[in-house]
Design a protein around this motif. Structure first.
Motif, short mmCIF file in Angstrom:
data_model
loop_
_atom_site.label_atom_id
_atom_site.label_comp_id
_atom_site.label_asym_id
_atom_site.label_seq_id
_atom_site.Cartn_x
_atom_site.Cartn_y
_atom_site.Cartn_z
N ALA A 2 0.83 -1.20 0.00
CA ALA A 2 0.00 0.00 0.00
C ALA A 2 0.86 1.25 0.00
O ALA A 2 1.97 1.25 0.50
CB ALA A 2 -0.90 0.00 1.23
N ASN A 5 1.99 7.50 3.42
CA ASN A 5 1.84 8.93 3.62
C ASN A 5 2.93 9.31 4.60
O ASN A 5 2.88 8.91 5.75
CB ASN A 5 0.46 9.23 4.19
CG ASN A 5 0.28 10.70 4.52
OD1 ASN A 5 1.19 11.49 4.32
ND2 ASN A 5 -0.87 11.05 5.02
N GLU A 83 -1.54 2.98 4.67
CA GLU A 83 -2.93 2.59 4.46
C GLU A 83 -3.03 1.09 4.73
O GLU A 83 -2.04 0.38 4.72
CB GLU A 83 -3.35 2.89 3.02
CG GLU A 83 -3.35 4.38 2.71
CD GLU A 83 -3.67 4.67 1.26
OE1 GLU A 83 -3.99 3.73 0.51
OE2 GLU A 83 -3.58 5.83 0.88
N ARG A 84 -4.22 0.61 4.99
CA ARG A 84 -4.42 -0.81 5.26
C ARG A 84 -3.90 -1.64 4.09
O ARG A 84 -4.10 -1.32 2.93
CB ARG A 84 -5.90 -1.09 5.49
CG ARG A 84 -6.18 -2.53 5.84
CD ARG A 84 -7.61 -2.72 6.31
NE ARG A 84 -7.90 -4.10 6.57
CZ ARG A 84 -7.44 -4.80 7.59
NH1 ARG A 84 -6.66 -4.22 8.47
NH2 ARG A 84 -7.75 -6.07 7.76
N ALA A 90 -4.12 0.04 9.10
CA ALA A 90 -3.78 1.44 8.81
C ALA A 90 -3.11 2.04 10.03
O ALA A 90 -3.45 1.71 11.16
CB ALA A 90 -5.03 2.21 8.43
#
Length: 182
Positions: A2, A5, A83-84, A90
């Motif tokens: 994933a 961020n 993210e998951r 997450a």
């Protein structure tokens, strides 16, 4: 894996994409100087901050790029919001935790490099208390579990709900890890 961020966990802004690093969004902050990272404010190669370079290199299992990012000023204990995914709920991940899940043959060498450069083997995910050794145990990564134990990680530290690394390894059928931790 994933996308990451690289903003701090408390940043309410949604992740944004970056054209330079397709797996990582554009960072919104940079790491402050620290004892392990006195050059954090140094110039950024190719316009990308060392933190993004480090996380991308770890995610891609590129040991040489990990070393270059650290030399360029990346903080080895930097974190990102994940993210998951298949392996992660997450939330926050450290570069060291991300290395545990890098799907490459260089994973163990990258873990060792990060720890040698000051990565915290006791770092735990804030939302569930799972530390790096706990996560390596959960996925059955025996080589990483052995290395982390040798480097000082506590093999008995439970996550917030009380499951120890040995328990989660047994629950997931990772007998080699259970034997290492016994």
């Amino acid at each position: 894996m994933a996308p990451l961020n690289t903003a701090p966990c408390t940043d309410p802004s949604p992740p944004t994409a970056t054209p330079r690093l397709p797996h990582l969004p554009t960072p919104t902050t940079q790491d402050p100087p620290s004892p392990h990272n006195p050059r954090a404010k140094r110039s950024r190669p190719h316009g990308v901050d060392p933190k993004s370079l480090l996380l991308s290199a770890v995610q891609n299992g590129d040991e040489e790029a990990v070393a270059r990012a650290i030399s360029a000023g990346a903080e080895v204990n930097c974190t990102a919001t994940m993210e998951r995914s298949e392996h992660f709920s997450a939330g926050s991940v450290s570069a060291l935790l991300l290395a545990v899940f890098a799907d490459t043959s260089s994973c163990v060498r990258i873990v060792k490099l990060l720890v040698e450069r000051g990565a915290d083997v006791h770092w735990a995910r804030p939302h569930n208390g799972a530390d790096v050794l706990w996560c390596a145990s959960a996925v059955g990564h025996a080589e990483v579990v052995r290395l982390l134990a040798e480097l000082g990680a506590n093999v008995k530290t439970p996550a917030k709900k009380g499951a120890t690394p040995a328990y989660v390894a047994a629950q997931n059928g990772h007998l080699e890890v259970v034997r290492l931790l016994a």
